[in-house]
Design an enzyme around this catalytic site. Sequence first.
Site, PDB file in Angstrom:
ATOM      1  N   HIS A 104      -2.903   7.551   6.444  1.00 41.55           N
ATOM      2  CA  HIS A 104      -3.154   6.233   5.853  1.00 41.55           C
ATOM      3  C   HIS A 104      -4.589   5.819   6.192  1.00 41.55           C
ATOM      4  CE1 HIS A 104      -2.070   2.522   3.976  1.00 41.55           C
ATOM      5  NE2 HIS A 104      -2.257   1.806   5.064  1.00 41.55           N
ATOM      6  N   LYS A 108      -9.612   7.560   2.455  1.00 42.04           N
ATOM      7  CA  LYS A 108     -10.133   6.202   2.310  1.00 42.04           C
ATOM      8  C   LYS A 108     -11.540   6.051   2.860  1.00 42.04           C
ATOM      9  CE  LYS A 108      -5.612   3.885   2.398  1.00 42.04           C
ATOM     10  NZ  LYS A 108      -4.722   5.034   2.685  1.00 42.04           N
ATOM     11  N   GLU A 111      -1.334   4.979  14.055  1.00 41.69           N
ATOM     12  CA  GLU A 111      -0.989   6.161  13.276  1.00 41.69           C
ATOM     13  C   GLU A 111      -1.262   7.438  14.068  1.00 41.69           C
ATOM     14  OE1 GLU A 111      -1.449   7.993   8.766  1.00 41.69           O
ATOM     15  OE2 GLU A 111      -2.870   6.452   9.433  1.00 41.69           O
ATOM     16  N   HIS A 163      -9.799   1.666   0.012  1.00 40.49           N
ATOM     17  CA  HIS A 163      -8.345   1.512  -0.025  1.00 40.49           C
ATOM     18  C   HIS A 163      -7.916   1.061  -1.417  1.00 40.49           C
ATOM     19  CE1 HIS A 163      -4.325   0.908   0.980  1.00 40.49           C
ATOM     20  NE2 HIS A 163      -4.418   0.204   2.077  1.00 40.49           N
ATOM     21  N   CYS A 210       0.807  -1.221   0.000  1.00 44.79           N
ATOM     22  CA  CYS A 210       0.000   0.000   0.000  1.00 44.79           C
ATOM     23  C   CYS A 210       0.843   1.275   0.000  1.00 44.79           C
ATOM     24  CB  CYS A 210      -0.946  -0.007   1.196  1.00 44.79           C
ATOM     25  SG  CYS A 210      -1.897  -1.537   1.308  1.00 44.79           S
TER      26      CYS A 210
END
Length: 420
Positions: A306, A338, A317, A343, A166
């Site tokens: 992310h 996202k 995160e 994703h 990713c």
Amino acid sequence: MELKRVIVTGLGAITPIGNSVPEFWENLVNGVSGAGPITYFDASQFKTHFACEVKGFDPTQYVDWKESRKMDLYTQYAIVVAKQAVADSGLDFDKEDTNRIGVIFGAGIGGIRTFQEEIGNYAVNKENGPKFNPFFIPKMISDIAAGQISMLYDLRGPNYATCSACATSTNAIIDAFNLIRLGKANAIVTGGSEAAIVEAGIGGFNAMHALSTRNDDPQKASRPFSKTRDGFVMGEGGGCLILEELEHAKARGANIYAEVAGGGLSADAYHLTASHPEGLGAKLVMKNALKDAGMKPEEIDYINVHGTSTPVGDISEAKAIQHVFGEHAYKLNISSSKSMTGHLLGAAGAVEAIAAILAIRNNLVPPTINHNEEDLDENVDYNLNFTFNKAQERTVNAALSNTFGFGGHNACVIFKQYAE
């Protein structure tokens, strides 16, 4: 040696919420979800019945029909976003030294659709002997999109694919940035694409319990930083950026979206699929990016996180951001694209980089949708500004984009307002 300055002069996007950059941005800032029931195959027997599919895509608008049949869907997406970005940049390759223009374009998985089809056909017909499409391998391999783009435009500069799950297309952007600032190229077409909404893709991610199974309400399934988040929503599409050496761009009067300030790379060295619970790799990659950019944490205004909507990943995160940015973390805007696009795997970094660049361009931060005040996770500090549910206007001088991949691959890129 004195490093060259690198700027962004063109953008292209095919996403679940828009088949062009303007359409993508309009739906992103308006909080439109791209999720819905899977239409590519009958998903009723799978744990997850929905995904964020690209809608109304017709490759023949951009590619000859016969040529499109030689390409996996992920390569078709790549060709289209590259064409969009090149057109947007105004580059005229007939007037350029194409030996100094390259393509660095990645895919986390590549031609999984082609692989599944060919192996499925073999399994059904193997009694009659092996019969495979002569384009099986060229359609499947994850570097072929970069090759196809280079052949389309006769570009003979650096040409390869990155692959870091990713983090793939953020890696591609950073590699392109580094080659240009080192004087190895005048411009590079960079980004990534992915098309993994097939039985093998959904089934494989289901088997590892990575996907949301909120089948009764797909559009609200991707809910980063909310207590009831239960996994990511599969997306697909592609994003492309034209990176260019500043003086080269100025000489031709190019439009400049933003400057690439720096990039960071790191590894979790922890687990096959899970991020480190304390965000060790995430802390390191953001610190590395800031150091590379020669910037202080206080100079960042927005982080496109992310933010996959997984139980462990979102928390780690957020912890990493608090560690790296300290008190300034509470002055940042944070949001997850996202929540709307799902994703996009190897294409996520490029598409989210475009979101960060357009936030700078428009001084507008897109939201993180699908959050409600009753869905609070005791492990999340909600004093952080996650830009829940509604876009927020603010001056965005610099934005950071995070991507973290299976295998512990982390990549982070910083963009900033261009100034002479």
